[in-house]
Scaffold this motif. Structure first.
Motif, PDB file in Angstrom:
ATOM      1  N   GLY A 130       0.685  -0.751  -0.225  1.00 26.07           N
ATOM      2  CA  GLY A 130       0.044  -0.456   0.189  1.00 26.07           C
ATOM      3  C   GLY A 130       0.882   1.520  -0.022  1.00 26.07           C
ATOM      4  O   GLY A 130       0.507   2.281   0.515  1.00 26.07           O
ATOM      5  N   TRP A 131       1.887   1.158  -0.903  1.00 27.23           N
ATOM      6  CA  TRP A 131       2.793   2.304  -0.757  1.00 27.23           C
ATOM      7  C   TRP A 131       2.534   3.592  -1.703  1.00 27.23           C
ATOM      8  O   TRP A 131       1.773   3.362  -2.120  1.00 27.23           O
ATOM      9  CB  TRP A 131       3.878   1.773  -1.546  1.00 27.23           C
ATOM     10  CG  TRP A 131       4.965   2.601  -1.640  1.00 27.23           C
ATOM     11  CD1 TRP A 131       5.994   3.448  -1.142  1.00 27.23           C
ATOM     12  CD2 TRP A 131       5.460   3.840  -2.331  1.00 27.23           C
ATOM     13  NE1 TRP A 131       7.324   4.564  -1.203  1.00 27.23           N
ATOM     14  CE2 TRP A 131       6.711   4.914  -2.073  1.00 27.23           C
ATOM     15  CE3 TRP A 131       4.772   4.351  -4.102  1.00 27.23           C
ATOM     16  CZ2 TRP A 131       6.999   5.857  -2.779  1.00 27.23           C
ATOM     17  CZ3 TRP A 131       5.354   5.266  -4.940  1.00 27.23           C
ATOM     18  CH2 TRP A 131       6.121   5.863  -3.960  1.00 27.23           C
ATOM     19  N   THR A 132       2.397   4.593  -0.367  1.00 27.20           N
ATOM     20  CA  THR A 132       1.917   6.003  -1.399  1.00 27.20           C
ATOM     21  C   THR A 132       3.136   6.939  -1.440  1.00 27.20           C
ATOM     22  O   THR A 132       4.198   6.841  -0.508  1.00 27.20           O
ATOM     23  CB  THR A 132       0.762   6.482  -0.793  1.00 27.20           C
ATOM     24  OG1 THR A 132       0.915   7.025   0.578  1.00 27.20           O
ATOM     25  CG2 THR A 132      -0.299   5.518  -1.175  1.00 27.20           C
ATOM     26  N   PHE A 133       3.325   8.146  -2.465  1.00 27.22           N
ATOM     27  CA  PHE A 133       4.224   9.298  -2.314  1.00 27.22           C
ATOM     28  C   PHE A 133       3.535  10.742  -2.554  1.00 27.22           C
ATOM     29  O   PHE A 133       2.360  10.441  -3.746  1.00 27.22           O
ATOM     30  CB  PHE A 133       5.005   8.891  -3.140  1.00 27.22           C
ATOM     31  CG  PHE A 133       6.014  10.683  -3.399  1.00 27.22           C
ATOM     32  CD1 PHE A 133       6.999   9.745  -2.465  1.00 27.22           C
ATOM     33  CD2 PHE A 133       6.053  11.362  -4.623  1.00 27.22           C
ATOM     34  CE1 PHE A 133       8.147  11.196  -2.356  1.00 27.22           C
ATOM     35  CE2 PHE A 133       7.019  12.250  -4.376  1.00 27.22           C
ATOM     36  CZ  PHE A 133       8.334  11.933  -3.636  1.00 27.22           C
ATOM     37  N   ILE A 134       2.994  12.077  -1.612  1.00 26.59           N
ATOM     38  CA  ILE A 134       1.954  11.978  -1.905  1.00 26.59           C
ATOM     39  C   ILE A 134       0.673  12.194  -2.059  1.00 26.59           C
ATOM     40  O   ILE A 134      -0.145  12.732  -2.983  1.00 26.59           O
ATOM     41  CB  ILE A 134       2.904  13.824  -1.879  1.00 26.59           C
ATOM     42  CG1 ILE A 134       2.576  13.215  -3.773  1.00 26.59           C
ATOM     43  CG2 ILE A 134       4.123  14.687  -1.691  1.00 26.59           C
ATOM     44  CD1 ILE A 134       3.058  14.427  -4.647  1.00 26.59           C
ATOM     45  N   GLY A 135       0.286  11.051  -1.214  1.00 26.88           N
ATOM     46  CA  GLY A 135      -0.732  10.335  -1.065  1.00 26.88           C
ATOM     47  C   GLY A 135      -1.641   9.648  -2.396  1.00 26.88           C
ATOM     48  O   GLY A 135      -2.746   9.466  -3.067  1.00 26.88           O
ATOM     49  N   MET A 136      -0.305   9.614  -4.151  1.00 29.13           N
ATOM     50  CA  MET A 136      -0.719   8.674  -4.373  1.00 29.13           C
ATOM     51  C   MET A 136      -0.257   7.309  -5.035  1.00 29.13           C
ATOM     52  O   MET A 136       0.998   7.351  -4.268  1.00 29.13           O
ATOM     53  CB  MET A 136       0.224   9.279  -5.715  1.00 29.13           C
ATOM     54  CG  MET A 136      -0.993  10.990  -6.443  1.00 29.13           C
ATOM     55  SD  MET A 136      -0.724  11.907  -7.565  1.00 29.13           S
ATOM     56  CE  MET A 136       1.242  12.190  -7.582  1.00 29.13           C
ATOM     57  N   ASP A 137      -0.355   5.909  -5.211  1.00 30.13           N
ATOM     58  CA  ASP A 137      -0.230   5.430  -5.637  1.00 30.13           C
ATOM     59  C   ASP A 137       0.629   5.014  -6.972  1.00 30.13           C
ATOM     60  O   ASP A 137       1.430   5.824  -7.381  1.00 30.13           O
ATOM     61  CB  ASP A 137      -0.733   4.022  -5.293  1.00 30.13           C
ATOM     62  CG  ASP A 137      -2.020   4.356  -6.154  1.00 30.13           C
ATOM     63  OD1 ASP A 137      -1.510   4.714  -8.115  1.00 30.13           O
ATOM     64  OD2 ASP A 137      -3.247   3.415  -6.652  1.00 30.13           O
ATOM     65  N   LYS A 138       2.216   4.195  -6.891  1.00 33.49           N
ATOM     66  CA  LYS A 138       2.614   4.106  -8.513  1.00 33.49           C
ATOM     67  C   LYS A 138       2.033   4.230  -9.133  1.00 33.49           C
ATOM     68  O   LYS A 138       2.743   4.875  -9.896  1.00 33.49           O
ATOM     69  CB  LYS A 138       3.583   2.419  -7.460  1.00 33.49           C
ATOM     70  CG  LYS A 138       5.220   1.932  -8.900  1.00 33.49           C
ATOM     71  CD  LYS A 138       5.742   1.487  -8.005  1.00 33.49           C
ATOM     72  CE  LYS A 138       6.773   1.274  -9.568  1.00 33.49           C
ATOM     73  NZ  LYS A 138       7.583  -0.165  -9.314  1.00 33.49           N
TER      74      LYS A 138
END
Length: 191
Positions: A23-31
Motif C-alpha cells: 500500500g505504498w504511496t507518495f504525496i497521496g498517490m500510489d505507484k
C-alpha cells in the motif's frame, strides 16, 4: 515541477509489485497513479516544446545564423563540448555500474555456500513464495522456515520472497545467497 515531483516519487517507489502489496504511496498517490501522471504530463511537455519550437523557429534561425557569423570556432565548441561531456559521463557511469557486481560481502557469503548446484534466479526472487521455493528444490517448507527464523527472518509459507526482502530491508544478492546456502544445507541433510 509536477514531472520532477512524480519522477522523484517513481524513483523512490519500491520495485515490482511490492508497492501495491504494501500500500505504498507518495504525496497521496500510489505507484500506478504516479506513473500515469508522470507519463501524461511528459506528453503535454513534449507538445509544449514542439509548439515553442514552431512559434520561435524563425527567431532561432536568426540567432544560429548570427552565431555562425561571429565565430565558427565558438559555435563548433558549443556543439562539441556537450557531446564530449555525454561521452565522458557515459564512460564514468558504465565504469561505476560495472563495479557494483563486485560486492565483497556477496562474494564471501556465496563462497560459503555448501551446495553450488542450488541457483535461485531473479524471477524466483520476484514471484515465488517460500512454499514454491521449497517445492522447486524439493526441501521441507517447515525446515526452510526454521532456518530462516534462525537467521532472524520470520516468514510464512505463502509469503513472497520479494516481500520478505523488502520487509527486512535485505540486499537481494545476499538474500539469494542466504537462501541458496540454506537450501543446500537442507538438501545435504536429506541425502
Amino acid at each position: 515541477m509536477a514531472i520532477a515531483i512524480t519522477g522523484i516519487g517513481l524513483y523512490l517507489a519500491p520495485s515490482g509489485r511490492i508497492a501495491e502489496s504494501i500500500g505504498w504511496t507518495f504525496i497521496g498517490m500510489d505507484k500506478d497513479t504516479l506513473t500515469n501522471v508522470h507519463t501524461y504530463l511528459g506528453f503535454v511537455m513534449i507538445g509544449l516544446v514542439v509548439i515553442h519550437l514552431v512559434i520561435g523557429f524563425k527567431s532561432m534561425l536568426v540567432i544560429l545564423k548570427s552565431a555562425f557569423k561571429i565565430s565558427r570556432t565558438k559555435t563548433i565548441a558549443v556543439l562539441i563540448i556537450p557531446l564530449l561531456l555525454l561521452g565522458v559521463g557515459y564512460q564514468a557511469f558504465s565504469a561505476y555500474a560495472g563495479e557494483e557486481g563486485t560486492d565483497t560481502t556477496y562474494d564471501s557469503y556465496y563462497k560459503e555456500s555448501t551446495n553450488s548446484t542450488v541457483y535461485i534466479t531473479g524471477t524466483m526472487m520476484k514471484y515465488y513464495t517460500i512454499q514454491e521455493l521449497a517445492n522447486e528444490f524439493n526441501v521441507s517448507t517447515d525446515a526452510l522456515i526454521e532456518k530462516l527464523k534462525a537467521k532472524g527472518i520470520d516468514a510464512t509459507p505463502d509469503e513472497k520472497l520479494v516481500e520478505i526482502e523488502y520487509q527486512y530491508n535485505l540486499d537481494r544478492e545476499e538474500f539469494k545467497a542466504m537462501l541458496e546456502e540454506i537450501i543446500g544445507e537442507l538438501r545435504g541433510e536429506s541425502e
